[in-house]
Design a protein around this motif. Structure first.
Motif, short mmCIF file in Angstrom:
data_model
loop_
_atom_site.label_atom_id
_atom_site.label_comp_id
_atom_site.label_asym_id
_atom_site.label_seq_id
_atom_site.Cartn_x
_atom_site.Cartn_y
_atom_site.Cartn_z
N THR A 4 0.84 -1.20 0.00
CA THR A 4 0.00 0.00 0.00
C THR A 4 0.88 1.25 0.00
O THR A 4 0.63 2.19 -0.76
CB THR A 4 -0.95 -0.01 1.22
OG1 THR A 4 -1.75 -1.19 1.15
CG2 THR A 4 -1.84 1.22 1.23
N ALA A 5 1.91 1.24 0.81
CA ALA A 5 2.83 2.38 0.85
C ALA A 5 3.60 2.51 -0.46
O ALA A 5 3.81 3.63 -0.96
CB ALA A 5 3.81 2.23 2.02
N ARG A 9 3.62 5.75 -2.92
CA ARG A 9 4.84 6.43 -3.36
C ARG A 9 4.90 6.52 -4.89
O ARG A 9 5.28 7.54 -5.45
CB ARG A 9 6.08 5.72 -2.82
CG ARG A 9 6.38 6.05 -1.38
CD ARG A 9 7.76 5.55 -0.95
NE ARG A 9 7.88 4.11 -0.99
CZ ARG A 9 7.41 3.29 -0.05
NH1 ARG A 9 6.78 3.77 1.00
NH2 ARG A 9 7.57 1.98 -0.15
N ALA A 10 4.51 5.44 -5.55
CA ALA A 10 4.51 5.44 -7.02
C ALA A 10 3.52 6.47 -7.55
O ALA A 10 3.82 7.22 -8.49
CB ALA A 10 4.18 4.04 -7.55
N GLN A 11 2.33 6.53 -6.97
CA GLN A 11 1.32 7.50 -7.40
C GLN A 11 1.81 8.93 -7.16
O GLN A 11 1.69 9.78 -8.05
CB GLN A 11 0.01 7.27 -6.67
CG GLN A 11 -1.08 8.25 -7.09
CD GLN A 11 -2.41 7.98 -6.40
OE1 GLN A 11 -2.58 6.97 -5.72
NE2 GLN A 11 -3.35 8.86 -6.60
N ASP A 124 12.29 -6.27 -3.21
CA ASP A 124 12.47 -5.28 -2.15
C ASP A 124 11.65 -4.04 -2.46
O ASP A 124 11.06 -3.90 -3.54
CB ASP A 124 13.95 -4.97 -1.91
CG ASP A 124 14.58 -4.12 -3.00
OD1 ASP A 124 13.89 -3.66 -3.92
OD2 ASP A 124 15.81 -3.91 -2.92
N GLU A 125 11.62 -3.14 -1.52
CA GLU A 125 10.80 -1.93 -1.63
C GLU A 125 11.13 -1.11 -2.87
O GLU A 125 10.24 -0.63 -3.56
CB GLU A 125 11.00 -1.10 -0.37
CG GLU A 125 10.29 0.22 -0.37
CD GLU A 125 10.61 1.04 0.87
OE1 GLU A 125 10.29 2.24 0.86
OE2 GLU A 125 11.18 0.49 1.83
N PHE A 126 12.43 -0.95 -3.17
CA PHE A 126 12.83 -0.14 -4.32
C PHE A 126 12.36 -0.74 -5.63
O PHE A 126 11.84 -0.04 -6.50
CB PHE A 126 14.35 0.04 -4.35
CG PHE A 126 14.88 0.85 -3.21
CD1 PHE A 126 14.35 2.09 -2.90
CD2 PHE A 126 15.91 0.36 -2.43
CE1 PHE A 126 14.84 2.84 -1.84
CE2 PHE A 126 16.42 1.10 -1.37
CZ PHE A 126 15.88 2.34 -1.07
N LEU A 132 5.86 -0.47 -9.90
CA LEU A 132 4.54 0.15 -9.82
C LEU A 132 4.51 1.50 -10.54
O LEU A 132 3.55 1.82 -11.24
CB LEU A 132 4.12 0.32 -8.35
CG LEU A 132 3.79 -0.98 -7.61
CD1 LEU A 132 3.70 -0.73 -6.11
CD2 LEU A 132 2.51 -1.59 -8.14
N LEU A 133 5.57 2.28 -10.40
CA LEU A 133 5.63 3.56 -11.12
C LEU A 133 5.74 3.32 -12.62
O LEU A 133 5.09 4.01 -13.41
CB LEU A 133 6.80 4.41 -10.61
CG LEU A 133 7.02 5.74 -11.32
CD1 LEU A 133 5.75 6.59 -11.35
CD2 LEU A 133 8.17 6.50 -10.66
N ALA A 134 6.54 2.34 -13.03
CA ALA A 134 6.64 2.00 -14.46
C ALA A 134 5.27 1.61 -15.01
O ALA A 134 4.90 2.02 -16.12
CB ALA A 134 7.64 0.87 -14.66
#
Length: 159
Positions: A4-5, A9-11, A124-126, A132-134
């Motif tokens: 969710t986090a 961040r991606a959004q 991992d988170e990164f 997700l951003l891609a």
């Protein structure tokens, strides 16, 4: 890993870009070059595609993205957008030794390689946030393409 986090961040990262429609891979590239103040070069990579899809190198005077020769244009675009996402999210690169650069990329001058994004864990988170951003950027590109196909008087014709 808090998905969710990562989604939030991606959004937030996508919204902060303020991309101008229509969004294309090229317009996104130009926007990132402007934000970073340096050229971003994208090239296909010769090598073991089953081990590496994409790499981002910070050279002394530009950013270099190398991508595996993808089976489709859409897959290639996703690889490149993933590397863009790391740039947008300001993920830290690490120093890369000239020996490592020479070993993996014999055609690349190892003295020009300054930094590279090294991945040890694809979950991992990164990595998750970058993917997700891609995905969000790819969706923007698809929506722009669909809007371009619609006749300008679509509403007048079909109500």
């Amino acid at each position: 890993m808090d998905y969710t986090a990562a989604r939030a961040r991606a959004q937030a990262a996508e919204e902060s870009l303020n991309l101008v429609e229509p969004v294309t891979l090229t317009s996104t590239l130009r926007h990132i070059e402007k934000l970073r103040g340096r050229k971003v070069v994208i090239q296909p990579m010769d090598g073991p595609e089953d081990q590496v899809c994409g790499l981002w190198f910070g050279l002394d005077d530009m950013d270099l993205i190398l991508h595996a020769r993808a089976a489709s244009e859409m897959h290639r675009q996703q690889i490149v957008l993933h590397e863009f996402a790391h740039m947008i999210l300001r993920h830290t690169q690490e120093e890369l030794s000239p020996e490592d650069a020479r070993k993996f990329f014999p055609d690349l001058d190892p003295d020009r390689v300054v930094l590279a994004l090294k991945r040890t864990d694809f979950f991992d988170e990164f990595e998750v946030t970058a993917e997700l951003l891609a995905d969000r950027l790819a969706a923007r590109i698809r929506r722009s393409r669909q809007a371009d196909r619609q006749p300008s008087n679509f509403g007048a014709v079909f109500g």
